[in-house]
Design a protein around this motif. Structure first.
Motif, mmCIF file in Angstrom:
data_model
loop_
_atom_site.group_PDB
_atom_site.id
_atom_site.type_symbol
_atom_site.label_atom_id
_atom_site.label_comp_id
_atom_site.label_asym_id
_atom_site.label_seq_id
_atom_site.Cartn_x
_atom_site.Cartn_y
_atom_site.Cartn_z
ATOM 1 N N ILE A 23 -14.749 -0.313 5.828
ATOM 2 C CA ILE A 23 -14.976 1.128 5.782
ATOM 3 C C ILE A 23 -13.671 1.750 5.300
ATOM 4 O O ILE A 23 -12.643 1.656 5.984
ATOM 5 C CB ILE A 23 -15.369 1.710 7.154
ATOM 6 N N TRP A 24 -13.678 2.348 4.115
ATOM 7 C CA TRP A 24 -12.503 3.009 3.549
ATOM 8 C C TRP A 24 -12.491 4.441 4.064
ATOM 9 O O TRP A 24 -13.426 5.190 3.865
ATOM 10 C CB TRP A 24 -12.560 2.982 2.026
ATOM 11 N N THR A 25 -11.433 4.813 4.751
ATOM 12 C CA THR A 25 -11.341 6.139 5.359
ATOM 13 C C THR A 25 -10.233 6.930 4.702
ATOM 14 O O THR A 25 -9.112 6.435 4.563
ATOM 15 C CB THR A 25 -11.060 6.017 6.868
ATOM 16 N N GLU A 26 -10.557 8.146 4.277
ATOM 17 C CA GLU A 26 -9.546 9.071 3.774
ATOM 18 C C GLU A 26 -9.420 10.209 4.770
ATOM 19 O O GLU A 26 -10.419 10.708 5.283
ATOM 20 C CB GLU A 26 -9.927 9.588 2.394
ATOM 21 N N TYR A 27 -8.173 10.593 5.029
ATOM 22 C CA TYR A 27 -7.891 11.625 6.017
ATOM 23 C C TYR A 27 -7.579 12.951 5.335
ATOM 24 O O TYR A 27 -7.296 13.001 4.143
ATOM 25 C CB TYR A 27 -6.739 11.174 6.915
ATOM 26 N N LEU A 28 -7.622 14.017 6.116
ATOM 27 C CA LEU A 28 -7.444 15.360 5.588
ATOM 28 C C LEU A 28 -6.118 15.514 4.846
ATOM 29 O O LEU A 28 -6.066 16.105 3.778
ATOM 30 C CB LEU A 28 -7.550 16.385 6.717
ATOM 31 N N SER A 29 -5.043 14.959 5.403
ATOM 32 C CA SER A 29 -3.780 14.960 4.669
ATOM 33 C C SER A 29 -3.260 13.529 4.632
ATOM 34 O O SER A 29 -3.617 12.701 5.467
ATOM 35 C CB SER A 29 -2.764 15.913 5.308
ATOM 36 N N VAL A 55 -10.622 12.917 9.891
ATOM 37 C CA VAL A 55 -11.286 12.154 8.834
ATOM 38 C C VAL A 55 -11.906 13.116 7.832
ATOM 39 O O VAL A 55 -12.611 14.052 8.193
ATOM 40 C CB VAL A 55 -12.369 11.234 9.430
ATOM 41 N N ASN A 56 -11.623 12.864 6.562
ATOM 42 C CA ASN A 56 -12.203 13.646 5.471
ATOM 43 C C ASN A 56 -13.455 12.948 4.933
ATOM 44 O O ASN A 56 -14.509 13.547 4.843
ATOM 45 C CB ASN A 56 -11.164 13.849 4.366
ATOM 46 N N THR A 57 -13.334 11.660 4.595
ATOM 47 C CA THR A 57 -14.475 10.890 4.099
ATOM 48 C C THR A 57 -14.394 9.450 4.599
ATOM 49 O O THR A 57 -13.302 8.929 4.853
ATOM 50 C CB THR A 57 -14.528 10.846 2.556
ATOM 51 N N ARG A 58 -15.559 8.822 4.700
ATOM 52 C CA ARG A 58 -15.660 7.390 4.996
ATOM 53 C C ARG A 58 -16.664 6.797 4.026
ATOM 54 O O ARG A 58 -17.753 7.318 3.876
ATOM 55 C CB ARG A 58 -16.135 7.159 6.427
ATOM 56 N N VAL A 59 -16.260 5.674 3.404
ATOM 57 C CA VAL A 59 -17.105 5.039 2.400
ATOM 58 C C VAL A 59 -17.140 3.537 2.672
ATOM 59 O O VAL A 59 -16.095 2.929 2.913
ATOM 60 C CB VAL A 59 -16.556 5.300 0.969
ATOM 61 N N SER A 60 -18.316 2.944 2.602
ATOM 62 C CA SER A 60 -18.437 1.482 2.713
ATOM 63 C C SER A 60 -17.977 0.861 1.397
ATOM 64 O O SER A 60 -18.404 1.286 0.326
ATOM 65 C CB SER A 60 -19.877 1.081 2.985
ATOM 66 N N ARG A 61 -17.081 -0.122 1.494
ATOM 67 C CA ARG A 61 -16.548 -0.796 0.309
ATOM 68 C C ARG A 61 -16.483 -2.291 0.578
ATOM 69 O O ARG A 61 -16.783 -2.753 1.671
ATOM 70 C CB ARG A 61 -15.117 -0.299 -0.001
ATOM 71 N N GLN A 62 -16.016 -3.011 -0.413
ATOM 72 C CA GLN A 62 -15.732 -4.431 -0.295
ATOM 73 C C GLN A 62 -14.235 -4.619 -0.513
ATOM 74 O O GLN A 62 -13.616 -3.891 -1.299
ATOM 75 C CB GLN A 62 -16.501 -5.242 -1.349
ATOM 76 N N CYS A 63 -13.663 -5.577 0.175
ATOM 77 C CA CYS A 63 -12.233 -5.841 0.064
ATOM 78 C C CYS A 63 -12.028 -7.342 -0.074
ATOM 79 O O CYS A 63 -12.599 -8.128 0.681
ATOM 80 C CB CYS A 63 -11.515 -5.312 1.295
ATOM 81 N N GLN A 64 -11.208 -7.722 -1.032
ATOM 82 C CA GLN A 64 -10.855 -9.123 -1.224
ATOM 83 C C GLN A 64 -9.533 -9.381 -0.522
ATOM 84 O O GLN A 64 -8.565 -8.647 -0.714
ATOM 85 C CB GLN A 64 -10.723 -9.426 -2.717
ATOM 86 N N ILE A 65 -9.499 -10.401 0.328
ATOM 87 C CA ILE A 65 -8.276 -10.777 1.040
ATOM 88 C C ILE A 65 -7.631 -11.922 0.265
ATOM 89 O O ILE A 65 -8.211 -12.994 0.137
ATOM 90 C CB ILE A 65 -8.587 -11.209 2.479
ATOM 91 N N ARG A 120 2.578 -11.963 4.061
ATOM 92 C CA ARG A 120 1.384 -11.189 4.389
ATOM 93 C C ARG A 120 0.357 -11.318 3.288
ATOM 94 O O ARG A 120 0.682 -11.489 2.121
ATOM 95 C CB ARG A 120 1.758 -9.710 4.551
ATOM 96 N N CYS A 121 -0.894 -11.191 3.671
ATOM 97 C CA CYS A 121 -1.975 -11.210 2.697
ATOM 98 C C CYS A 121 -1.981 -9.896 1.923
ATOM 99 O O CYS A 121 -1.492 -8.874 2.379
ATOM 100 C CB CYS A 121 -3.325 -11.372 3.392
ATOM 101 N N LEU A 122 -2.573 -9.933 0.742
ATOM 102 C CA LEU A 122 -2.771 -8.742 -0.063
ATOM 103 C C LEU A 122 -4.228 -8.337 0.048
ATOM 104 O O LEU A 122 -5.113 -9.188 0.176
ATOM 105 C CB LEU A 122 -2.414 -9.022 -1.528
ATOM 106 N N LEU A 123 -4.494 -7.053 0.006
ATOM 107 C CA LEU A 123 -5.853 -6.545 0.055
ATOM 108 C C LEU A 123 -6.180 -5.896 -1.273
ATOM 109 O O LEU A 123 -5.453 -5.018 -1.744
ATOM 110 C CB LEU A 123 -6.001 -5.531 1.191
ATOM 111 N N ASN A 124 -7.275 -6.318 -1.890
ATOM 112 C CA ASN A 124 -7.713 -5.781 -3.168
ATOM 113 C C ASN A 124 -9.044 -5.071 -2.952
ATOM 114 O O ASN A 124 -10.049 -5.721 -2.650
ATOM 115 C CB ASN A 124 -7.847 -6.914 -4.190
ATOM 116 N N LEU A 125 -9.061 -3.743 -3.090
ATOM 117 C CA LEU A 125 -10.307 -2.992 -2.937
ATOM 118 C C LEU A 125 -11.193 -3.213 -4.142
ATOM 119 O O LEU A 125 -10.740 -3.102 -5.279
ATOM 120 C CB LEU A 125 -10.019 -1.492 -2.770
ATOM 121 N N LEU A 126 -12.444 -3.516 -3.904
ATOM 122 C CA LEU A 126 -13.383 -3.753 -5.000
ATOM 123 C C LEU A 126 -14.315 -2.566 -5.171
ATOM 124 O O LEU A 126 -14.515 -1.779 -4.295
ATOM 125 C CB LEU A 126 -14.189 -5.021 -4.733
#
Length: 85
Positions: free
Chosen positions: A47-53, A60-70, A79-85
């Motif tokens: 769940i990708w969350t964007e905040y007001l600032s 919370v401003n928006t929440r969107v279901s996404r996929q993430c590659q670890i 540390r692992c890298l996270l790639n938003l798809l």
């Protein structure tokens, strides 16, 4: 007393700090540290969350279901890298 980034304490930091504190029996109560782990080189739903600032907001401003590659780090201690798809 212990360093943290913007009030966020990474799991590895917490392990080290709690280990040091328990060595000197600083706590009189049981402490449980919880870490979340996922397989490397996989794709997971997030769940990708964007905040007001951008800084310090908890509104919370928006929440969107996404996929993430670890993606595994360069070494076993990296540390692992996270790639938003």
């Amino acid at each position: 007393m212990f360093p943290a980034s913007n009030s966020t304490l990474y799991y590895e930091q917490a392990v080290n700090q709690l280990t040091a504190l328990t060595k000197y029996q600083f706590f009189d109560i049981p402490i449980r540290l919880v870490g979340l782990f996922e397989q490397q080189n996989t794709i997971v739903p997030i769940i990708w969350t964007e905040y007001l600032s951008k800084r310090y907001s908890r509104t919370v401003n928006t929440r969107v279901s996404r996929q993430c590659q670890i993606i595994a780090g360069r070494s076993a201690r990296s540390r692992c890298l996270l790639n938003l798809l």
